[in-house]
Design a protein around this motif. Structure first.
Motif, short mmCIF file in Angstrom:
data_model
loop_
_atom_site.label_atom_id
_atom_site.label_comp_id
_atom_site.label_asym_id
_atom_site.label_seq_id
_atom_site.Cartn_x
_atom_site.Cartn_y
_atom_site.Cartn_z
N HIS A 107 -2.78 7.09 -9.26
CA HIS A 107 -2.00 5.88 -9.47
C HIS A 107 -1.99 5.47 -10.93
O HIS A 107 -3.03 5.42 -11.59
N PRO A 119 4.94 -4.64 -5.17
CA PRO A 119 4.43 -3.26 -5.14
C PRO A 119 4.27 -2.66 -6.54
O PRO A 119 4.89 -3.12 -7.50
N ASP A 179 3.48 2.08 3.00
CA ASP A 179 4.68 1.29 3.29
C ASP A 179 5.93 2.14 3.43
O ASP A 179 6.75 1.91 4.33
N THR A 233 0.84 -1.20 0.00
CA THR A 233 0.00 0.00 0.00
C THR A 233 0.88 1.25 0.00
O THR A 233 2.09 1.18 0.18
N ASP A 234 0.22 2.41 -0.11
CA ASP A 234 0.94 3.68 -0.14
C ASP A 234 1.60 4.01 1.19
O ASP A 234 2.48 4.86 1.26
N VAL A 269 -5.41 6.55 4.67
CA VAL A 269 -4.00 6.85 4.91
C VAL A 269 -3.69 8.33 4.68
O VAL A 269 -2.62 8.82 5.06
N ASN A 282 5.81 2.68 -5.83
CA ASN A 282 6.21 2.23 -4.49
C ASN A 282 7.47 1.37 -4.54
O ASN A 282 8.27 1.37 -3.60
N ARG A 291 -2.01 -6.92 7.68
CA ARG A 291 -2.78 -5.79 7.19
C ARG A 291 -3.89 -6.27 6.26
O ARG A 291 -3.62 -6.87 5.23
N TYR A 292 -5.14 -5.98 6.63
CA TYR A 292 -6.33 -6.34 5.87
C TYR A 292 -6.14 -7.68 5.16
O TYR A 292 -5.99 -7.74 3.93
N THR A 329 -7.84 -1.81 7.50
CA THR A 329 -7.49 -0.64 6.68
C THR A 329 -8.70 0.01 6.03
O THR A 329 -8.54 1.04 5.37
N GLU A 330 -9.86 -0.55 6.20
CA GLU A 330 -11.06 0.04 5.62
C GLU A 330 -11.89 0.67 6.72
O GLU A 330 -11.91 0.20 7.86
#
Length: 333
Positions: free
Chosen positions: A196, A35, A13, A10-11, A249, A39, A69-70, A94-95
């Motif tokens: 992205h 990634p 990291d 994810t962003d 985030v 990233n 993580r999720y 994460t949601e």
């Protein structure tokens, strides 16, 4: 202290790694998928793919804290699944807000759940009364002053990033509503929009928002965001979660750069200790956005002072290093 972070890239990291490096925390990042390019370059040499031949040696080590993580990916990763019940694992949700219910079922196998905003802690306690629920906010990094200097190539009046989800109307159009409040009213200014590369130019992208294509500037490397944000007069905090709570985030990342922020006023934000006008600016309507934007442009010194106050607050209250140290204490108490 040794921490293992496992999950989909994810962003956050790059921020996670940077905060751990500064604090002397030994972070091992196990990724279940490679990634994205923006990233991968700043993360080169800082992660291990689950398919790497070294993975057994990595997982056989002992860590003070394990973060999954999720874990929607859990059924496809038996080596990580085998650690459940044997290691001190925190599942990080994460949601939030409109996608919270998608996350909750992935928490079932775990005894410790990290919730990323105070608004939703009670909901998780009600859903999982026999599990330990811990506060695990999306965090901040204490960037040096030289890292937060503007770069002429990113210069603009206002900046926004991420996936706008305007024409696709994902999550019942909640992010579209956020764009109508924060971005659409300011398109007469020099607004820089970044998104992205993996989702452009499909229906989720800036090119599919009215006026978006003219302001779209492509992508930037994940560790460049302090310079990107500080090359603008203010950051526009679009969000899915304004109605139901949570920040994704984005807020922690933006606060840690010291840029003045115009955030879509979000349910429960006061529970975090954030104060409007002190740590950031907020808006709930196009007219309010125009008023706040005009104030920032005409009171740059005062706006920068608010940005710096927000940065100091974020480093102290949402710093990843401080959060990890607290989680270890709470888990092993």
């Amino acid at each position: 202290m040794k921490v293992l972070l496992a999950g989909f890239p994810t962003d956050l990291d790059t921020c996670f790694h940077r905060s751990c490096e500064d604090a002397g925390i030994e972070l091992t990042n196990v990724m279940v998928y490679r990634p994205n390019p923006y990233n991968e370059i700043p993360l080169e040499g800082k992660y291990v793919l689950i398919s790497d031949p070294r993975i057994d040696d990595v997982l056989n080590q002992d860590y003070d804290l394990y973060i999954f993580r999720y874990p929607f990916w859990l059924d496809q990763q038996p080596k990580l699944q085998a650690l459940i019940g044997k290691k001190p694992i925190v599942v990080l949700t994460t949601e939030q807000g409109p996608t919270r219910e998608e996350t909750m079922p992935t928490c079932e196998p775990f005894q410790i759940i990290g919730v990323n905003n105070r608004q939703e802690i009670l909901r998780y306690k009600e859903r999982f009364p026999n599990k330990k629920i811990l506060y695990f906010p999306f965090g901040a990094v204490n960037f040096r002053e030289d890292e937060r200097q503007p770069n002429p190539k990113y210069k603009c009046d206002f900046v926004a990033d991420g996936a706008p989800h305007y024409s696709c109307v994902c999550c019942n159009g909640l992010k579209r509503a956020s764009l109508d409040v924060l971005v659409q009213p300011l398109l007469d200014y020099d607004v820089a929009l970044y998104g992205h590369c993996t989702i452009s130019p499909d229906e989720h992208s800036w090119q599919h928002m009215p006026g978006g294509e003219a302001h779209y500037r492509g992508v930037y490397l994940a560790n460049e965001h302090p310079k990107v944000y500080n090359s603008a007069k203010a950051y526009l905090g679009i969000t899915f979660n304004w109605r139901d709570g949570g920040f994704g985030v984005k807020l922690g990342r933006a606060l840690s750069t010291g840029v003045p922020i115009i955030w879509h006023r979000t349910l429960g934000q006061e529970l975090e200790g954030l104060e409007e006008g002190k740590h950031f600016f907020c808006s709930s309507s196009p007219d309010e956005t125009r008023e706040v934007a005009a104030y920032i442009l005409s009171h740059e010194a005062e706006a920068k002072a608010v940005g710096e106050c927000g940065r100091l607050w974020a480093v102290e209250n949402w710093g990843y290093d401080k959060t990890l140290e607290r989680l270890v204490r709470e888990i092993h108490a």
